[in-house]
Design a protein around this motif. Sequence first.
Motif, PDB file in Angstrom:
ATOM      1  N   GLU A  10      31.912  57.420  40.006  1.00 35.78           N
ATOM      2  CA  GLU A  10      31.121  58.646  40.066  1.00 35.78           C
ATOM      3  C   GLU A  10      31.987  59.782  40.581  1.00 35.78           C
ATOM      4  O   GLU A  10      32.932  59.571  41.327  1.00 35.78           O
ATOM      5  CB  GLU A  10      29.941  58.472  41.017  1.00 35.78           C
ATOM      6  N   ASN A  11      31.585  60.986  40.225  1.00 35.67           N
ATOM      7  CA  ASN A  11      32.363  62.141  40.650  1.00 35.67           C
ATOM      8  C   ASN A  11      31.863  62.681  41.998  1.00 35.67           C
ATOM      9  O   ASN A  11      31.630  63.854  42.159  1.00 35.67           O
ATOM     10  CB  ASN A  11      32.271  63.217  39.572  1.00 35.67           C
ATOM     11  N   ILE A  12      31.676  61.757  42.951  1.00 30.69           N
ATOM     12  CA  ILE A  12      31.141  62.169  44.247  1.00 30.69           C
ATOM     13  C   ILE A  12      32.261  62.116  45.282  1.00 30.69           C
ATOM     14  O   ILE A  12      32.811  61.059  45.559  1.00 30.69           O
ATOM     15  CB  ILE A  12      29.976  61.246  44.670  1.00 30.69           C
ATOM     16  N   PRO A  13      32.601  63.271  45.855  1.00 27.67           N
ATOM     17  CA  PRO A  13      33.702  63.269  46.820  1.00 27.67           C
ATOM     18  C   PRO A  13      33.325  62.539  48.107  1.00 27.67           C
ATOM     19  O   PRO A  13      32.183  62.605  48.550  1.00 27.67           O
ATOM     20  CB  PRO A  13      33.931  64.753  47.105  1.00 27.67           C
ATOM     21  N   LEU A  14      34.280  61.851  48.657  1.00 26.87           N
ATOM     22  CA  LEU A  14      34.045  61.130  49.917  1.00 26.87           C
ATOM     23  C   LEU A  14      34.514  61.971  51.092  1.00 26.87           C
ATOM     24  O   LEU A  14      35.638  62.471  51.082  1.00 26.87           O
ATOM     25  CB  LEU A  14      34.825  59.820  49.913  1.00 26.87           C
ATOM     26  N   GLU A  15      33.668  62.082  52.096  1.00 29.98           N
ATOM     27  CA  GLU A  15      34.062  62.814  53.299  1.00 29.98           C
ATOM     28  C   GLU A  15      35.089  61.999  54.076  1.00 29.98           C
ATOM     29  O   GLU A  15      34.837  60.838  54.369  1.00 29.98           O
ATOM     30  CB  GLU A  15      32.848  63.062  54.207  1.00 29.98           C
TER      31      GLU A  15
END
Length: 482
Positions: A10-15
Amino acid sequence: MSNVKFLSGENIPLEMHKVRMVQRVNLIPVEERKERMEEAGNNTFLLKNRDVFMDMLTDSGVNAMSQNQYAAMMQADDSYAGSETFYRLESVLQEIFGMKYFLPAHQGRACEHIISRVLVKPGSTAIMNFHFTTTKAHITACGGDIEEIVIKEGYKIKSDAPFKGDIDIDKLKELINKLGRDKISFVRMEAGTNLIGGQPVSMKNMREVSEICRKADIPFVYDASLLSDNLYFIKIRDEDYKDVSIKDIILEIASLTDIIYFSARKLGSARGGGILVNDNSLFLKMRELVPLYEGFLTYGGMSVREMEALAVGLEETLDFDVISQTPLIVEAMCNEFVKKGIPVVTPPGGLGCHADAMEICSHIPKSQYRAGALAAAIYIAGGVRCMERGTLSEQRNADGSERFSEMELARLAVPRRVFTLSHVKYVADRMDWLNQNRQLIGGLEFIEEPKVLRFFFGRLRPVDDWQERLVKQFRKDFGDSL
Ligand code: F0G
């Protein structure tokens, strides 16, 4: 994208951090939001923060600080003159930028004041990729004028151009020929060009501008307030720099310029500002103004605690995981907007997500402040406070006529490490509803209009009862929900 971390598939950035201190926020009902907007003169600057659910007004002075920044604050050396804290900050800045002299100031616009007072002569022109509101106000206050020569792509809402903040080199040469060196106060380049959607500047363009300025003996001023986002884009979008360290990129930028200034409310995630310069005579001229307007030379209007936090914050700017955070969240937000068909500035820049009010509110006459109207509607729809960046943020022409901005943007700023992805989804959801009901949004007109920087404290009213209609529709669609 070598070291950007995403959730698999997924194109979800990780903090790359965890949150260990939080602030409670409130979401008041839509009817109350409409009332608060009215009391605030339809100006999001005049809202009280207690009535705001998500404060996306700005990334200025509201970024989350690291534990090391807080820890550093405790070792601040509080003395009017000769504070150890100053020398610590000065040496960090000299090390990072490789420039000789540092002058402290209380924030970015104070640096603009000092630079303008020294370099702007009445009747002269400052050439720049794009103005920032306070920059222009200080230049015009000194009797100067500005010319903006950002590349054509910079004005396009939808674009693939990776560096939309670049200067049009042909126009720069033409202007220098036309005006002559003596009529030019300086050439200014703004990193992460704010008013066109936080769009970066390329290294190639900087090198070209620098060469032209050096040949023509014109000071090259670099506004580094949004440098951290710009650094991220240089690493991600310029193949030649993907393996160059952030430190070396900054050193190269500094070597191309004559004066660097910054708002430390943005760069370094603290509060304050500063000017860096190599030339001794320029340094001495600017230095005279610091004690007069800012404070003694070893604090310049900043608290020593903030200076300690800034020194650490600047060092943390060299960490890719730190500087990538905002651009990645902005990108995630822009992608949500695009998926829902909400017109937004692309490619995503730093700073925030910029909704295109020119299109969303195309049914409103330009003279009724499309972006201002959208900003008011966004608060009513979701308790989200954003900022108008369009005609309202402009100053009228000398003859009193309106200076229509080329872009009408509602800027939803993303303070660094403050909001989560569920916040991002919430904003996209309310923006989607607003976009679908955009015909309900109406215009605004001034009831109190200050002459300078009118967007800060001007008061407006809706031209008709459109805000009542908006609230009615909200209740119909959202039921009891806030
Ligand atoms: N230059 C740029 C590019 C800025 O974005 C700002 C501030 C300034 C100068 C002035 O710095 O606020 O410390 O005096 N931008 C804020 C914003 C106000 O919301 O975009 P300052």
